[in-house]
Motif scaffolding. Structure first.
Motif: not given
Length: 276
Positions: A65-93
């Motif tokens: 039941g959540f709405d989703v919006e991609v707010r920002d992007s970042i580049y992490i060389d040890t992570m595959r492209a187009l994967l979720v790096y961070e979320q707000t609210p955080e997990r467990g909230d």
């Protein structure tokens, strides 16, 4: 008119009682509907979607039941492209359903950043400078030199890289560091009779540096010029081998003509200086 007459004919107290009852009834209706209006009790625990693809993360969140919006992007060389790096609210909230979850995803193409000038910096300063540009330290190579643990050279993919060159964020930079002057002494190599290019290779193989280079007139090609003198020489005046530590320097004298050496590879002594 008849209804109005009936109201006005009743006592003031009765009318006041009716108004009070209506207010109480409206209050009850309001509080009973408050839970529905604010979706009271419809709280959901935010799942952990970090490391998931945008499609999987969106599907998981929307199913709750959540709405989703991609707010920002970042580049992490040890992570595959187009994967979720961070979320707000955080997990467990625990939040109400239909809340918007903002995602930060890893970029598909790394941004370009200018290569900083690291030569002469200490290892610690070079590391901090690279991190500020989102660059990484790759291999470290040590060479004897007087300034211990300072950067002598910076390389990318095994080749020297000039400051200001645009390179992908997350690149691994190889640092050539000074290990200080060596403690062991070795015989001074003989470079007299070699070209300057050959002498450089011999000295580098012995972890020695080239000091002052004096070039005679008439030399058109420095790399092809011949070494006719070096300091310190391979042997001293008694014919004994001179010793030198790794990281120290040898001065060279260059000429356009190849010097004549004896059977030991030693050039004849220079002629005495003219007296005036």
């Amino acid at each position: 008119m008849k209804m109005f007459d009936n109201i006005t004919k009743r006592s003031f107290g009765f009318n006041l009682l009716v108004i009070g009852g209506l207010i109480i009834l409206m209050g009850i209706i309001f509080f009973l509907s408050l839970g529905f209006l604010t979706r009271h009790g419809e709280e959901v625990t935010v799942p952990d979607v970090r490391g998931k693809s945008i499609e999987d993360a969106t599907s998981t969140l929307e199913a709750l039941g959540f709405d989703v919006e991609v707010r920002d992007s970042i580049y992490i060389d040890t992570m595959r492209a187009l994967l979720v790096y961070e979320q707000t609210p955080e997990r467990g909230d625990v939040v109400k359903s239909h809340r918007t979850i903002f995602l930060t995803v890893n970029k598909l193409v790394p941004p370009m950043v200018p290569m900083p000038d690291l030569e002469g910096l200490t290892y610690r300063s070079a590391e901090m400078t690279l991190r500020a540009r989102r660059l990484n330290i790759g291999d470290t190579i040590y060479k004897p030199d007087f300034a211990t643990n300072t950067v002598l050279e910076q390389r990318l993919h095994g080749k020297p890289i000039k400051p200001g060159t645009e390179i992908p964020e997350g690149s691994n930079i190889t640092l050539v560091l000074s290990s200080g002057t060596g403690s062991m002494e070795n015989p001074v190599p003989e470079t007299v009779g070699m070209t300057y290019l050959e002498a450089r290779e011999v000295l580098a193989a012995s972890n020695l540096n080239i000091g002052t280079v004096l070039i005679d007139g008439g030399v058109a090609d420095t790399l092809g010029a011949f070494v006719y003198r070096q300091s310190p020489p391979r042997r001293n005046g008694l014919g004994e081998l001179n010793m030198i530590r790794a990281g120290e320097s040898i001065d060279l004298w260059l000429s356009a003509t190849k010097p004549v050496t004896d059977s030991l590879g030693t050039p004849p002594p220079p002629p005495p200086a003219s007296e005036y």
